[in-house]
Design a protein around this motif. Sequence first.
Motif, PDB file in Angstrom:
ATOM      1  N   THR A 273     -11.566  -4.651   7.321  1.00 12.49           N
ATOM      2  CA  THR A 273     -11.276  -3.207   7.384  1.00 12.49           C
ATOM      3  C   THR A 273     -11.156  -2.578   6.006  1.00 12.49           C
ATOM      4  O   THR A 273     -10.945  -3.264   4.996  1.00 12.49           O
ATOM      5  CB  THR A 273     -10.006  -2.852   8.191  1.00 12.49           C
ATOM      6  N   SER A 274     -11.270  -1.246   5.977  1.00 12.49           N
ATOM      7  CA  SER A 274     -11.064  -0.485   4.746  1.00 12.49           C
ATOM      8  C   SER A 274      -9.855   0.430   4.884  1.00 12.49           C
ATOM      9  O   SER A 274      -9.740   1.429   4.182  1.00 12.49           O
ATOM     10  CB  SER A 274     -12.311   0.359   4.429  1.00 12.49           C
ATOM     11  N   PHE A 275      -8.931   0.080   5.792  1.00 12.20           N
ATOM     12  CA  PHE A 275      -7.779   0.932   6.058  1.00 12.20           C
ATOM     13  C   PHE A 275      -6.992   1.251   4.790  1.00 12.20           C
ATOM     14  O   PHE A 275      -6.648   2.403   4.520  1.00 12.20           O
ATOM     15  CB  PHE A 275      -6.840   0.269   7.072  1.00 12.20           C
ATOM     16  N   ASP A 276      -6.694   0.218   3.998  1.00 15.00           N
ATOM     17  CA  ASP A 276      -5.850   0.434   2.821  1.00 15.00           C
ATOM     18  C   ASP A 276      -6.569   1.233   1.743  1.00 15.00           C
ATOM     19  O   ASP A 276      -5.977   2.112   1.118  1.00 15.00           O
ATOM     20  CB  ASP A 276      -5.376  -0.907   2.266  1.00 15.00           C
TER      21      ASP A 276
ATOM     22  N   THR B  15       0.825  -1.207   0.000  1.00 12.94           N
ATOM     23  CA  THR B  15       0.000   0.000   0.000  1.00 12.94           C
ATOM     24  C   THR B  15       0.858   1.255   0.000  1.00 12.94           C
ATOM     25  O   THR B  15       0.544   2.238  -0.687  1.00 12.94           O
ATOM     26  CB  THR B  15      -0.954   0.002   1.207  1.00 12.94           C
TER      27      THR B  15
ATOM     28  N   ASP C 257      -8.839   3.430   2.253  1.00 14.79           N
ATOM     29  CA  ASP C 257      -8.882   4.809   2.749  1.00 14.79           C
ATOM     30  C   ASP C 257      -7.563   5.528   2.465  1.00 14.79           C
ATOM     31  O   ASP C 257      -7.545   6.715   2.112  1.00 14.79           O
ATOM     32  CB  ASP C 257      -9.170   4.827   4.250  1.00 14.79           C
ATOM     33  N   ARG C 258      -6.449   4.814   2.616  1.00 16.58           N
ATOM     34  CA  ARG C 258      -5.144   5.425   2.322  1.00 16.58           C
ATOM     35  C   ARG C 258      -5.031   5.759   0.837  1.00 16.58           C
ATOM     36  O   ARG C 258      -4.500   6.824   0.474  1.00 16.58           O
ATOM     37  CB  ARG C 258      -4.014   4.468   2.717  1.00 16.58           C
TER      38      ARG C 258
ATOM     39  N   GLN D  92     -12.660  -1.159  -1.651  1.00 18.31           N
ATOM     40  CA  GLN D  92     -12.172  -2.193  -0.737  1.00 18.31           C
ATOM     41  C   GLN D  92     -12.989  -3.466  -0.923  1.00 18.31           C
ATOM     42  O   GLN D  92     -14.221  -3.422  -0.993  1.00 18.31           O
ATOM     43  CB  GLN D  92     -12.298  -1.725   0.711  1.00 18.31           C
TER      44      GLN D  92
ATOM     45  N   ASP E 296      -8.450  -7.319   1.407  1.00 18.59           N
ATOM     46  CA  ASP E 296      -8.060  -7.664   2.783  1.00 18.59           C
ATOM     47  C   ASP E 296      -9.164  -8.517   3.377  1.00 18.59           C
ATOM     48  O   ASP E 296     -10.304  -8.510   2.888  1.00 18.59           O
ATOM     49  CB  ASP E 296      -7.860  -6.423   3.657  1.00 18.59           C
TER      50      ASP E 296
END
Length: 326
Positions: free
Chosen positions: A125-128, A97, A130-131, A141, A122
């Motif tokens: 989560t949607s962390f990546d 990422t 979002d980045r 995501q 993943d």
Amino acid sequence: MCVVCGCSDNSPAHARHVQAHAGEAGVVQVNPGNGDLHFGAGAARVSVPGMSQARAIKLETDILGANNRVAQQNRAHFEAHGVTALNLVSSPGSGKTTLLCATIEALKTHAPGLRVSVIEGDQQTSFDADRIRATGAPAIQVNTGKGCHLDAPMVSEAFAQLHSHDHHGHGHSHDHHHGDDHSLLFIENVGNLVCPAVWDLGEAAKVAILSVTEGEDKPLKYPDMFAAASLMVLNETDLLPHVKFDVARCIELARRVNPTIEILQLSATTGEGMDAWLHWLDHAMGAHHHHGDEPVSAEAALRQRVQQLEAELAQAKAALATGSVA
């Protein structure tokens, strides 16, 4: 949890299965010298609790066959719309990422007219995503739950969602090919060096990303992944002074598994090696997109490819000069 690749059970029942079938040909191979077990020696190259090798092969054929039909549809759809899709595969924590974010920012200058989007995979989560969205690039995501990889139907649905959430801002229709328009789709797969190797998503190429923090023996320990990849990116090279990593041995092992694999060394943190990566992307896209108002000629694309190879050679020579390569 992937039945096809055999990682579906670590239970006591599986341990009993190992015991019960230790002497059965084609299920497990036992090294008489040290007792090591090898479950990839059978016809199916995998052991699944309670399942014969023939049944495992049949199941894999059925599941992957269904997946590959959708993958072919994805590939045709991407090609019809001028999309180059790249499947980024690696173990967790390799810096995929971070590399993607740095790549998107670099492409804003390197190829300002290029449309870039991302499908993020993943388990949760949607962390990546979002980045990625923070860079301004559209991203969708895909959470797989207990799944250990993306598959072609997931990518098909994500690509449709990607368009429906992006086309309003770009003012174009997804229902037709846009002349000479070209776009780049990065598919960041679930962090896993095993399962994604056999799943075709409709991508133009698989890119295996290996951090120097992981150890140089990974290509030989996880050969299917590196055999399937067109490119290996040795990532986080800024950490080489702080880790024990034999670059030359890693390259040798990767080419033992896949003699044609291309290899780049880069650091998304310092930017070293990014130019070679961008030139590889140009090559992967066939240099069909425009830099400014002028199309990239075949001669210019060839020059970029030569520059990429020269950069790789210079990095190898520098490593030898500093003694970082055994």
